[in-house]
Design a protein around this motif. Structure first.
Motif, PDB file in Angstrom:
ATOM      1  N   VAL A 113      -9.548  36.205 -64.407  1.00  0.00           N
ATOM      2  CA  VAL A 113      -9.774  35.859 -63.002  1.00  0.00           C
ATOM      3  C   VAL A 113      -9.250  36.988 -62.129  1.00  0.00           C
ATOM      4  CG1 VAL A 113      -9.331  34.170 -61.193  1.00  0.00           C
ATOM      5  CG2 VAL A 113      -9.457  33.429 -63.566  1.00  0.00           C
ATOM      6  N   TYR A 114     -10.145  37.559 -61.312  1.00  0.00           N
ATOM      7  CA  TYR A 114      -9.739  38.595 -60.368  1.00  0.00           C
ATOM      8  C   TYR A 114     -10.106  38.167 -58.963  1.00  0.00           C
ATOM      9  CZ  TYR A 114      -9.236  41.258 -64.623  1.00  0.00           C
ATOM     10  OH  TYR A 114      -8.850  41.669 -65.866  1.00  0.00           O
ATOM     11  N   ARG A 115      -9.093  37.973 -58.128  1.00  0.00           N
ATOM     12  CA  ARG A 115      -9.296  37.502 -56.751  1.00  0.00           C
ATOM     13  C   ARG A 115     -10.219  36.279 -56.732  1.00  0.00           C
ATOM     14  NH1 ARG A 115      -9.760  43.175 -53.444  1.00  0.00           N
ATOM     15  NH2 ARG A 115      -7.557  43.435 -53.027  1.00  0.00           N
ATOM     16  N   TYR A 168     -14.386  35.811 -64.779  1.00  0.00           N
ATOM     17  CA  TYR A 168     -15.241  36.544 -65.683  1.00  0.00           C
ATOM     18  C   TYR A 168     -15.013  36.041 -67.091  1.00  0.00           C
ATOM     19  CZ  TYR A 168     -15.434  39.868 -61.824  1.00  0.00           C
ATOM     20  OH  TYR A 168     -15.600  40.450 -60.610  1.00  0.00           O
ATOM     21  N   GLU A 203      -2.917  30.906 -54.375  1.00  0.00           N
ATOM     22  CA  GLU A 203      -3.666  31.211 -55.592  1.00  0.00           C
ATOM     23  C   GLU A 203      -3.292  30.211 -56.698  1.00  0.00           C
ATOM     24  OE1 GLU A 203      -4.727  35.542 -57.157  1.00  0.00           O
ATOM     25  OE2 GLU A 203      -2.646  35.047 -57.531  1.00  0.00           O
ATOM     26  N   LEU A 205      -3.166  41.223 -59.077  1.00  0.00           N
ATOM     27  CA  LEU A 205      -4.099  41.613 -58.024  1.00  0.00           C
ATOM     28  C   LEU A 205      -3.891  40.758 -56.774  1.00  0.00           C
ATOM     29  CD1 LEU A 205      -6.385  43.436 -57.131  1.00  0.00           C
ATOM     30  CD2 LEU A 205      -8.007  41.872 -58.205  1.00  0.00           C
ATOM     31  N   ILE A 255     -11.653  36.488 -48.441  1.00  0.00           N
ATOM     32  CA  ILE A 255     -12.403  37.160 -49.512  1.00  0.00           C
ATOM     33  C   ILE A 255     -13.461  36.254 -50.126  1.00  0.00           C
ATOM     34  CG2 ILE A 255     -10.514  38.736 -50.109  1.00  0.00           C
ATOM     35  CD1 ILE A 255     -10.063  36.988 -52.603  1.00  0.00           C
TER      36      ILE A 255
END
Lengths: 112, 425
Positions: free
Chosen positions: A45-47, A51, B262, B272, B312
């Motif tokens: 998980v990216y932002r 995936y 998050e 990130l 985002i």
């Protein structure tokens, strides 16, 4: 002659190498590979975007041996590489028609 | 206005010189921040788009950029009086506010020019994250130069020059919430829409290739941001200290709030996320740094972390490929910071500022901040569209690389190099 091929978890490589050496195997070759079986891949998980990574890093190990040794080596690898969890890998044996040692030109079992 | 060198203060001069170097260092920091987030075959393309700004914009700033931003007493744009750095060794611009701004400076005019140069360098570099992996390098070169002269210099004049209409009117922007972040953010949005999506987005996974690079870049940005914000005091004084502390607290609070949300959103606390949150806080505190005090920076940072986390997600909802979230972080964070300043500004922190809604100033400042935000959005948005449209028509090959080149990677096709020679791409 036979070739024993194993796909194992990378962290099990040292255990497997030691186990195979106990049997007196003279040489082996490893490759870092990626693939999937029943384990499938994993999720990253990216932002917030997920995936699915299908290919999991594994080590592929190859040993060429006399016909009579193949099963013993395969079983020894299975024993050393097993964690009991999904993704432990596979071992298989194939036939080898011919083999030569490059330095001396020896052929057949003498080249092992 | 000739600078009286008897007023020169060595401490102030030393601090602003160092702050200028810190701000310059942010651009390679930004390059690594973005570079780690792209795929391996595009890493040099990303680094180069950023590094190139240090080359081209430094020169353009000396030739015309500084003069267009700070020359003369026009409301909307400077003039050519300082073109080619003419007289900058001894002269500040005329100060229509009397001695309040330039008249009160104790650093040589060249130091001020150099400090502002670094802001001009990094602002267009921010755009590169949104357009990652698909712009032709030569198109970027043209865009970078034209945008800096036609968009950055005028907006810097409005906001940073005492002659500019927003500065004169009393809209506040300590270190560049409008000039830097909203300006670059809206330009990024326009350019993203015009360039189109990366081939395969969003179906094909495009995960970051090296988060360690991104973390290193974040650290450099955070470090450099002290020069950006505390340096904007233009003196080594209590106000610089206030801006320094505010900067750190906002970055810290935003990092924590991003990670918290998050986690609450069902995920892990990610590196990130930590990097993104910290940058969101740094962006939001930028306009506020020298105008707020107490615990306000913690609130501003915490709000920015949450706002940008949701910011985002806009790209997925509306389907624009803001590849590395420049809009979600810089545009949203810049707007949040600029508007929150209308609430949290406190004249006891900085007499040259104003009181916001929460400090007895009523809604006047909030109104001015809103106008400043909208003016920047419209001007930068329209001009960016015009520049990109003209370049797309005039340049052979247009703005975008061919699909084949995109597939092969910017590194190989734009620069004849690869970032990692032992790596399978």
């Amino acid at each position: 002659m036979k070739q024993v091929v194993a796909i194992i978890k990378p962290f099990k490589l040292d255990d497997v190498k030691a186990a195979v050496q106990e049997l007196g195997v003279q040489g082996l070759t490893i490759t870092e590979v990626q693939g999937y079986g029943r384990q499938r891949g994993h999720t990253e998980v990216y932002r917030g975007a997920e995936y699915t990574i299908d290919f999991v890093p594994k080590v592929k190990l190859e040993v060429v041996c006399e016909d009579s040794e193949a099963e013993g080596i395969a079983l020894k690898i299975i024993d050393a590489a097993r964690t009991g969890k999904i993704g432990d890998g596979k071992v298989w044996v194939t036939s080898v028609d011919s083999i030569w040692r490059i330095r001396t030109g020896e052929a057949g079992p003498d080249a092992l | 206005m000739v600078f009286n060198f008897k007023l020169l203060n060595a401490g102030d001069t030393a601090w602003v010189l160092i702050a200028a170097a810190l701000v310059l260092f942010m651009t390679p920091g930004l390059a690594l921040f973005y570079g780690g987030m792209v795929r391996a075959k595009h890493v040099l393309g990303m680094l180069m788009q950023n590094f190139f700004s240090m080359g081209l914009i430094s020169i353009l700033w000396a030739v015309v950029g500084y003069s267009l931003a700070f020359g003369g007493t026009g409301k909307f744009i400077g003039n050519f009086e300082f073109a080619g750095l003419k007289d900058v060794a001894t002269m500040f611009p005329m100060d229509p506010k009397g001695t309040v701004f330039f008249g009160a400076l104790t650093i040589p005019p060249l130091v001020f020019m150099a400090y502002q140069m670094m802001f001009a360098v990094i602002t267009p570099a921010l755009i590169t994250g949104a357009i990652a992996d698909r712009m032709r390098f030569s198109a970027w070169v043209w865009f970078l130069g034209l945008w800096s002269i036609l968009v950055y210099s005028p907006v810097a004049h409005w906001v940073f020059s005492p002659a500019g209409w927003l500065f004169h009117w009393g809209a506040l922007d300590f270190a560049g919430g409008t000039v830097v972040h909203i300006n670059a953010g809206i330009a990024a949005l326009v350019l993203v829409v015009m360039l189109g999506k990366r081939t395969g987005w969003p179906q094909r996974p495009m995960p970051p290739h090296s988060l360690p690079l991104t973390m290193l870049g974040t650290g450099i940005l955070w470090f450099g941001w002290f020069g950006f914000n505390a340096g904007s005091a233009l003196h080594a004084d209590g106000l610089a200290a206030q801006a320094f502390v505010n900067t750190n607290l906002a970055a810290a609070a935003a990092m924590l709030s991003w990670l918290a949300i998050e986690r609450l959103h069902g995920g892990h606390a990610t590196t990130l996320g930590a990097a993104s949150g910290a940058v969101a806080g740094l962006v939001a505190i930028t306009p506020c740094a020298g105008f707020v005090g107490g615990l306000a920076p913690i609130l501003i940072g915490a709000i920015a972390g949450v706002a940008c986390f949701f910011g985002i997600m806009l790209k997925n909802r509306f389907g624009f490929d803001d590849s590395l979230d420049v809009i979600g972080v810089h545009l949203v964070g810049g707007i949040v910071g600029s508007l929150l300043l209308g609430l949290f500004a406190d004249k006891s922190v900085n007499a040259a500022g104003a009181n916001g809604l929460f400090f007895g100033g009523g809604g006047a400042l909030f109104g001015k901040q809103t106008v400043a935000v909208l003016a920047t959005l419209v001007f930068s948005g329209v001009l960016t569209f015009v520049i990109a449209k003209v370049l797309d028509m005039v340049l052979t090959g247009g703005l975008r690389v061919s699909e084949e080149d995109e597939e092969a990677g910017l590194d190989l096709t734009q620069h004849s190099e690869v970032g990692y020679s032992l790596q399978n791409q």
